[in-house]
Design a protein around this motif. Structure first.
Motif, PDB file in Angstrom:
ATOM      1  N   ASN A  64      -3.548 154.935  93.866  1.00  0.00           N
ATOM      2  CA  ASN A  64      -2.493 155.946  93.737  1.00  0.00           C
ATOM      3  C   ASN A  64      -1.137 155.251  93.889  1.00  0.00           C
ATOM      4  O   ASN A  64      -0.707 154.954  94.992  1.00  0.00           O
ATOM      5  CB  ASN A  64      -2.698 157.019  94.809  1.00  0.00           C
ATOM      6  CG  ASN A  64      -1.720 158.177  94.653  1.00  0.00           C
ATOM      7  OD1 ASN A  64      -0.939 158.202  93.706  1.00  0.00           O
ATOM      8  ND2 ASN A  64      -1.754 159.109  95.576  1.00  0.00           N
ATOM      9  N   VAL A 120       5.536 151.452  85.946  1.00  0.00           N
ATOM     10  CA  VAL A 120       6.106 151.526  87.291  1.00  0.00           C
ATOM     11  C   VAL A 120       6.946 152.803  87.413  1.00  0.00           C
ATOM     12  O   VAL A 120       7.650 153.185  86.478  1.00  0.00           O
ATOM     13  CB  VAL A 120       6.953 150.273  87.616  1.00  0.00           C
ATOM     14  CG1 VAL A 120       8.101 150.083  86.630  1.00  0.00           C
ATOM     15  CG2 VAL A 120       7.486 150.304  89.046  1.00  0.00           C
ATOM     16  N   LEU A 196       5.135 164.795  84.839  1.00  0.00           N
ATOM     17  CA  LEU A 196       3.838 164.574  85.489  1.00  0.00           C
ATOM     18  C   LEU A 196       3.750 165.315  86.817  1.00  0.00           C
ATOM     19  O   LEU A 196       2.661 165.533  87.346  1.00  0.00           O
ATOM     20  CB  LEU A 196       3.602 163.082  85.743  1.00  0.00           C
ATOM     21  CG  LEU A 196       3.642 162.142  84.537  1.00  0.00           C
ATOM     22  CD1 LEU A 196       3.165 160.746  84.955  1.00  0.00           C
ATOM     23  CD2 LEU A 196       2.796 162.662  83.386  1.00  0.00           C
ATOM     24  N   ARG A 197       4.919 165.640  87.402  1.00  0.00           N
ATOM     25  CA  ARG A 197       4.933 166.401  88.657  1.00  0.00           C
ATOM     26  C   ARG A 197       6.179 167.260  88.652  1.00  0.00           C
ATOM     27  O   ARG A 197       7.281 166.740  88.486  1.00  0.00           O
ATOM     28  CB  ARG A 197       4.937 165.447  89.849  1.00  0.00           C
ATOM     29  CG  ARG A 197       5.054 166.163  91.199  1.00  0.00           C
ATOM     30  CD  ARG A 197       4.824 165.224  92.369  1.00  0.00           C
ATOM     31  NE  ARG A 197       5.969 164.364  92.636  1.00  0.00           N
ATOM     32  CZ  ARG A 197       5.987 163.415  93.564  1.00  0.00           C
ATOM     33  NH1 ARG A 197       4.920 163.190  94.315  1.00  0.00           N
ATOM     34  NH2 ARG A 197       7.064 162.688  93.755  1.00  0.00           N
ATOM     35  N   LYS A 229      -2.101 162.899  84.618  1.00  0.00           N
ATOM     36  CA  LYS A 229      -1.818 161.487  84.363  1.00  0.00           C
ATOM     37  C   LYS A 229      -1.378 160.763  85.641  1.00  0.00           C
ATOM     38  O   LYS A 229      -1.704 159.607  85.843  1.00  0.00           O
ATOM     39  CB  LYS A 229      -0.756 161.351  83.276  1.00  0.00           C
ATOM     40  CG  LYS A 229      -0.571 159.899  82.893  1.00  0.00           C
ATOM     41  CD  LYS A 229       0.200 159.705  81.618  1.00  0.00           C
ATOM     42  CE  LYS A 229       0.355 158.209  81.347  1.00  0.00           C
ATOM     43  NZ  LYS A 229       1.296 157.938  80.273  1.00  0.00           N
ATOM     44  N   ALA A 230      -0.596 161.445  86.493  1.00  0.00           N
ATOM     45  CA  ALA A 230      -0.201 160.814  87.768  1.00  0.00           C
ATOM     46  C   ALA A 230      -1.410 160.817  88.698  1.00  0.00           C
ATOM     47  O   ALA A 230      -1.898 161.887  89.065  1.00  0.00           O
ATOM     48  CB  ALA A 230       0.949 161.567  88.404  1.00  0.00           C
ATOM     49  N   MET A 233      -1.693 163.323  91.538  1.00  0.00           N
ATOM     50  CA  MET A 233      -1.861 164.749  91.278  1.00  0.00           C
ATOM     51  C   MET A 233      -3.339 165.121  91.162  1.00  0.00           C
ATOM     52  O   MET A 233      -3.692 166.275  91.065  1.00  0.00           O
ATOM     53  CB  MET A 233      -1.117 165.157  89.998  1.00  0.00           C
ATOM     54  CG  MET A 233       0.378 164.907  90.042  1.00  0.00           C
ATOM     55  SD  MET A 233       1.230 165.881  91.310  1.00  0.00           S
ATOM     56  CE  MET A 233       1.384 167.450  90.440  1.00  0.00           C
TER      57      MET A 233
HETATM   58  P1  AMP Z   1       4.440 160.133  96.563  1.00  0.00           P
HETATM   59  O1  AMP Z   1       4.695 158.698  96.739  1.00  0.00           O
HETATM   60  O2  AMP Z   1       3.626 160.699  97.654  1.00  0.00           O
HETATM   61  O3  AMP Z   1       5.660 160.909  96.229  1.00  0.00           O
HETATM   62  O4  AMP Z   1       3.551 160.158  95.257  1.00  0.00           O
HETATM   63  C1  AMP Z   1       3.966 159.416  94.130  1.00  0.00           C
HETATM   64  C2  AMP Z   1       3.428 160.063  92.894  1.00  0.00           C
HETATM   65  O5  AMP Z   1       3.849 159.314  91.744  1.00  0.00           O
HETATM   66  C3  AMP Z   1       1.915 160.107  92.866  1.00  0.00           C
HETATM   67  O6  AMP Z   1       1.478 161.339  92.343  1.00  0.00           O
HETATM   68  C4  AMP Z   1       1.614 158.953  91.933  1.00  0.00           C
HETATM   69  O7  AMP Z   1       0.340 159.075  91.360  1.00  0.00           O
HETATM   70  C5  AMP Z   1       2.739 159.029  90.931  1.00  0.00           C
HETATM   71  N1  AMP Z   1       2.990 157.758  90.243  1.00  0.00           N
HETATM   72  C6  AMP Z   1       3.534 156.650  90.771  1.00  0.00           C
HETATM   73  N2  AMP Z   1       3.562 155.646  89.870  1.00  0.00           N
HETATM   74  C7  AMP Z   1       3.016 156.130  88.731  1.00  0.00           C
HETATM   75  C8  AMP Z   1       2.749 155.584  87.444  1.00  0.00           C
HETATM   76  N3  AMP Z   1       3.051 154.309  87.157  1.00  0.00           N
HETATM   77  N4  AMP Z   1       2.177 156.386  86.519  1.00  0.00           N
HETATM   78  C9  AMP Z   1       1.857 157.672  86.821  1.00  0.00           C
HETATM   79  N5  AMP Z   1       2.090 158.244  88.026  1.00  0.00           N
HETATM   80  C10 AMP Z   1       2.647 157.494  88.974  1.00  0.00           C
END
Ligand code: AMP
Ligand code: MG
Length: 349
Positions: A64, A120, A196-197, A229-230, A233
């Motif tokens: 993640n 990233v 994505l969020r 995709k994230a 999530m």
């Molecule tokens: P948080 O750090 O708790 O705010 O969560 C970060 C969010 O960003 C998580 O849902 C990750 O899966 C998402 N995220 C971070 N980097 C990427 C990426 N390269 N592609 C897709 N989602 C990402």
């Protein structure tokens, strides 16, 4: 180890104290700090060992990925080989702010930070303490929310202390955060920018700047067969100790339904909790009630949501019934978090 706590006034930043925090980050340590969305757990984004420590401290699955926080546009060039024109436009309009953008990554970014992905996530936060700390740390701070994985994101330093005090080096206490929900994430590795969020910046606002904007079909509904995709999530974000059930519909019907369900539970010997508003709190029976604020104050609702969920973990309730909060600007983000906390248990009346 117990985290050292330093209190910083955002109006009058003690740069010397933040220099010490920056040194900890440069040496590979972990520092929690306030941003305008939620508190972040910072580590040096360019140091694979620091990234590993973040996952370990949070108990977060290592696939993640982490968001890299920067303090100026120059730093973006180190992280990605190309900034699409639309992304540059969005950055000009919304950075610094509660917006994360996903780009193709350069070799400089370790896979430990991106959870093994070739992309990233980058954000330039607007909180003055966060910006000063990022500069003091050398410019690149990986920071997920500063909670134990599975708990609600922290909106004040006390929440961080509850979860991580034994596992990190320092907590920068800058008071309560302003927004209270995580940043909006927009993916620029796709043809059409894709949310994505959901967050404070909603689709309408993003469309004003970018034109067409998609929403990742994976986040639309729980029975969607499409994977979000994230990676983050996909995980259950937060389940309070009690079962949370959201009741949605017109106010009168919602109040009646919650009263009915809560009474039934208490007749059976259980204890019910209720998440309601200032307008409705007087209309419920003698249950454990907590108001999230005025229904018209959606910023207040967003800011109080995670704190209320945490507060209920200290109560002896078996079920929490919550009103729904489909507010005009941030409703999508608020309901996304609330329904995830409820494991998508929602009753429509
Ligand atoms: P948080 O750090 O708790 O705010 O969560 C970060 C969010 O960003 C998580 O849902 C990750 O899966 C998402 N995220 C971070 N980097 C990427 C990426 N390269 N592609 C897709 N989602 C990402
Ligand atoms: Mg998080």
């Amino acid at each position: 180890m117990k985290a050292k706590i330093i209190r910083i006034d955002r109006e009058q930043i003690d740069k010397e104290a933040l220099r010490e925090a920056g040194e900890i980050l440069k040496r590979g340590g972990l520092v929690a700090f306030p941003t305008e969305t939620v508190y972040g757990l910072g580590g040096n984004a360019m140091d694979p060992e620091a990234a590993k420590k973040i996952y370990a401290a949070k108990g977060r699955p290592s696939d993640n990925p982490l968001i890299v926080h920067i303090a100026d546009m120059e730093s973006l060039k180190v992280l990605t080989p190309e900034v699409p024109e639309k992304a540059a436009k969005l950055a000009a309009a919304c950075w610094p702010g509660p917006l994360t953008m996903i780009f193709k990554k350069t070799d400089a970014v370790p896979y430990e930070t991106t959870g093994g992905l070739d992309s990233v996530a980058v954000r330039m936060p607007s909180h003055p303490i966060a910006l000063e700390l990022i500069r003091a740390a050398g410019g690149f701070v990986a920071a997920p929310s500063a909670n134990t994985s599975g708990r609600p994101s922290p909106t004040c330093a006390e929440h961080v202390k509850e979860d991580l005090s034994e596992r990190i080096d320092m907590i920068v206490d800058g008071g309560s955060v302003g927004i209270g929900l995580e940043s909006t994430i927009v993916d620029f590795t796709e043809e059409v920018p894709t949310i994505l969020r959901p967050g404070y910046l909603n689709r309408e606002r993003l469309s004003e700047i970018l034109g067409e904007v998609r929403i990742d079909p994976g986040i639309m509904s729980e029975d969607s067969k499409v994977r979000p995709k994230a990676p983050g999530m996909r995980y259950r974000h937060y389940a309070p100790k009690a079962q949370l059930i959201v009741v949605e519909g017109s106010t009168d019907r919602v109040v009646d339904k919650i009263n009915e369900l809560a009474s039934k539970l208490q007749k059976e010997g259980g204890m019910a909790g209720i998440i309601c508003t200032d307008e409705t709190i007087g209309r419920y029976g003698s249950f454990i009630k907590k108001s999230i604020g005025r229904r018209t104050d959606e910023e207040g609702i967003a800011r109080h949501l995670y704190g209320i969920l945490r507060d209920f973990d200290k109560e002896e309730v078996q079920v929490i019934y919550s009103e729904a909060f489909d507010t005009p600007q941030m409703g999508q983000a608020i309901m996304n978090r609330l329904l995830k906390a409820a494991g998508h248990m929602c009753i429509e009346v």
